[in-house]
Design an enzyme around this catalytic site. Structure first.
Site, PDB file in Angstrom:
ATOM      1  N   SER A  40       0.347  -0.850  14.040  1.00 46.62           N
ATOM      2  CA  SER A  40      -0.541  -0.154  13.111  1.00 46.62           C
ATOM      3  C   SER A  40      -2.001  -0.532  13.397  1.00 46.62           C
ATOM      4  O   SER A  40      -2.899   0.324  13.444  1.00 46.62           O
ATOM      5  CB  SER A  40      -0.147  -0.513  11.668  1.00 46.62           C
ATOM      6  OG  SER A  40      -0.945   0.171  10.753  1.00 46.62           O
ATOM      7  N   HIS A  76      -7.763  -9.516   1.681  1.00 46.50           N
ATOM      8  CA  HIS A  76      -7.013  -9.929   2.873  1.00 46.50           C
ATOM      9  C   HIS A  76      -7.212 -11.423   3.133  1.00 46.50           C
ATOM     10  O   HIS A  76      -6.819 -11.918   4.186  1.00 46.50           O
ATOM     11  CB  HIS A  76      -7.508  -9.172   4.113  1.00 46.50           C
ATOM     12  CG  HIS A  76      -7.206  -7.711   4.153  1.00 46.50           C
ATOM     13  ND1 HIS A  76      -5.965  -7.190   3.874  1.00 46.50           N
ATOM     14  CD2 HIS A  76      -7.980  -6.646   4.497  1.00 46.50           C
ATOM     15  CE1 HIS A  76      -5.998  -5.867   4.036  1.00 46.50           C
ATOM     16  NE2 HIS A  76      -7.209  -5.520   4.396  1.00 46.50           N
ATOM     17  N   LYS A 107      -3.009  -4.183   7.445  1.00 43.22           N
ATOM     18  CA  LYS A 107      -2.006  -3.229   7.933  1.00 43.22           C
ATOM     19  C   LYS A 107      -0.586  -3.519   7.435  1.00 43.22           C
ATOM     20  O   LYS A 107       0.396  -3.141   8.067  1.00 43.22           O
ATOM     21  CB  LYS A 107      -2.006  -3.128   9.477  1.00 43.22           C
ATOM     22  CG  LYS A 107      -3.348  -2.935  10.141  1.00 43.22           C
ATOM     23  CD  LYS A 107      -4.282  -1.979   9.441  1.00 43.22           C
ATOM     24  CE  LYS A 107      -3.961  -0.520   9.548  1.00 43.22           C
ATOM     25  NZ  LYS A 107      -4.974   0.296   8.804  1.00 43.22           N
TER      26      LYS A 107
HETATM   27  S1  PPS Z   1      -5.575  -1.848   5.750  1.00 43.46           S
HETATM   28  O1  PPS Z   1      -6.503  -1.110   6.669  1.00 43.46           O
HETATM   29  O2  PPS Z   1      -5.378  -3.222   6.237  1.00 43.46           O
HETATM   30  O3  PPS Z   1      -5.992  -1.806   4.365  1.00 43.46           O
HETATM   31  O4  PPS Z   1      -4.202  -1.065   5.925  1.00 43.46           O
HETATM   32  P1  PPS Z   1      -2.920  -1.144   4.972  1.00 43.46           P
HETATM   33  O5  PPS Z   1      -3.104  -0.243   3.820  1.00 43.46           O
HETATM   34  O6  PPS Z   1      -2.582  -2.564   4.703  1.00 43.46           O
HETATM   35  O7  PPS Z   1      -1.784  -0.588   5.938  1.00 43.46           O
HETATM   36  C1  PPS Z   1      -1.822   0.707   6.488  1.00 43.46           C
HETATM   37  C2  PPS Z   1      -0.397   1.062   6.869  1.00 43.46           C
HETATM   38  O8  PPS Z   1       0.353   1.340   5.682  1.00 43.46           O
HETATM   39  C3  PPS Z   1       0.894   2.644   5.775  1.00 43.46           C
HETATM   40  N1  PPS Z   1       1.027   3.235   4.429  1.00 43.46           N
HETATM   41  C4  PPS Z   1       2.204   3.621   3.906  1.00 43.46           C
HETATM   42  N2  PPS Z   1       3.461   3.541   4.395  1.00 43.46           N
HETATM   43  C5  PPS Z   1       4.457   4.056   3.616  1.00 43.46           C
HETATM   44  N3  PPS Z   1       4.257   4.625   2.415  1.00 43.46           N
HETATM   45  C6  PPS Z   1       3.012   4.714   1.885  1.00 43.46           C
HETATM   46  N4  PPS Z   1       2.844   5.288   0.691  1.00 43.46           N
HETATM   47  C7  PPS Z   1       1.923   4.185   2.642  1.00 43.46           C
HETATM   48  N5  PPS Z   1       0.583   4.100   2.443  1.00 43.46           N
HETATM   49  C8  PPS Z   1       0.061   3.516   3.546  1.00 43.46           C
HETATM   50  C9  PPS Z   1      -0.081   3.382   6.678  1.00 43.46           C
HETATM   51  O9  PPS Z   1       0.474   4.571   7.179  1.00 43.46           O
HETATM   52  C10 PPS Z   1      -0.310   2.303   7.744  1.00 43.46           C
HETATM   53  O10 PPS Z   1       0.836   2.103   8.572  1.00 43.46           O
HETATM   54  P2  PPS Z   1       1.083   2.857   9.950  1.00 43.46           P
HETATM   55  O11 PPS Z   1       2.239   2.136  10.583  1.00 43.46           O
HETATM   56  O12 PPS Z   1      -0.156   2.730  10.774  1.00 43.46           O
HETATM   57  O13 PPS Z   1       1.430   4.279   9.607  1.00 43.46           O
END
Ligand code: PPS
Length: 288
Positions: free
Chosen positions: A129, A99, A44
């Protein structure tokens, strides 16, 4: 935080997504190539965002592959069940996600010239998240009690263990020339600047127009609208997007809408204690 788990070298993994064999294989047998690029994160923290950015950089801003290949196949998690068959078919340079904490990462990496990009995020926003993610990802029992969720996170009972240990483990490499770290908050504040720094680290020369394309196609809006990037290709038995979005809010500071003042003060105290030996100040400490 409840999920069917097993522990491996002090780190919690989810049964179904991982097995002791896949983790042991990732640690001890996985073959790292010198031109590999590893997208490493605590969950996340911006993993998928970095998958999008790195693949667009590889293709000099050309979005064709991002529009036809689901994101989890573009840069599979090399420790996950069932990913090896996709990895075996990948073109070089392979962009792989992980991860895994530093102490379980592929041993062959440490003898290679492969590069790692480590993305970190304010742990308070990671908690939020992840809290919402438990409602859509079937391997979790949906979390309801936020206080207990914070406590489990602090105790390292989350998938992939302790955030504090993950960050401290990886920061041992902060001065290694094969290692680059960046925060989710820096990318939010200046995506173009982040992309330029990543290109420089990777030795990728993109012109201004190509960089503009990388930025354009890796914004939250573009990724949320792209069915190949918003996880809508995943069967609903695994991820039920009728209960929430994978691309949820994509902002920094949402923790302020979830933590009470008491929870925030409690977390700050733990954070100070656990991070004090690291002697580093992260971008989110100034920006949130
Ligand atoms: S995972 O399941 O661990 O692989 O998730 P991960 O990709 O690490 O994190 C998901 C969060 O990243 C946000 N996200 C983004 N934020 C801003 N810009 C872009 N382009 C973007 N892509 C993914 C996603 O919305 C999750 O955060 P939250 O706070 O839940 O919205």
């Amino acid at each position: 935080m409840s999920f069917d788990h097993f522990d491996y070298k002090g780190v919690r993994f989810a049964k179904g997504a991982h097995t002791e064999e896949t983790i042991s294989h990732a640690e001890n047998e996985f073959e790292v190539f010198d031109d590999d690029i590893y997208n490493v994160t605590y969950p996340k923290s911006g993993t998928n965002w970095m998958i999008e950015i790195l693949n667009l950089i590889k293709h000099k801003g050309d979005v064709t592959k991002s529009n036809v290949i689901p994101i989890h196949f573009r840069s599979p998690w090399y420790e996950a069940v069932g990913c090896q068959e996709y990895i075996d078919k990948m073109d070089s340079p392979r962009i792989l996600s992980s991860h895994l904490p530093h102490h379980i990462f592929a041993k062959s990496y440490f003898k290679s010239k492969a590069k790692i990009i480590y993305t970190m995020r304010n742990p308070r926003d990671v908690i939020v998240s992840m809290f919402h993610f438990t409602k859509i990802l079937s391997l979790y029992t949906p979390a309801e009690n936020f206080q207990n969720f914070i406590e489990d996170f602090i105790q390292g009972k989350a998938l992939f263990g302790s955030w504090f240990d993950h960050v401290k483990g990886w920061m041992q490499m902060k001065d290694d020339e094969r290692f680059f770290f960046i925060t989710y908050e820096e990318l939010l504040q200046d995506l173009r600047g982040g992309v330029i720094r990543i290109c420089k680290f990777l030795g990728q020369e993109l012109d201004d127009a190509q960089i503009d394309l990388v930025v354009k196609h890796s914004t939250f809006k573009s990724m949320k609208e792209n069915p190949m990037s918003n996880w809508s290709q995943i069967p609903s038995e695994i991820m039920d997007l009728s209960k929430g979005a994978f691309m949820r809010k994509g902002i920094s500071g949402d923790w302020k809408n979830h933590f009470t003042v008491a929870q925030s003060e409690y977390f700050d105290k733990i954070y100070q204690e656990k991070m004090k030996d690291l002697n580093m100040s992260f971008f989110w400490e100034q920006s949130s």
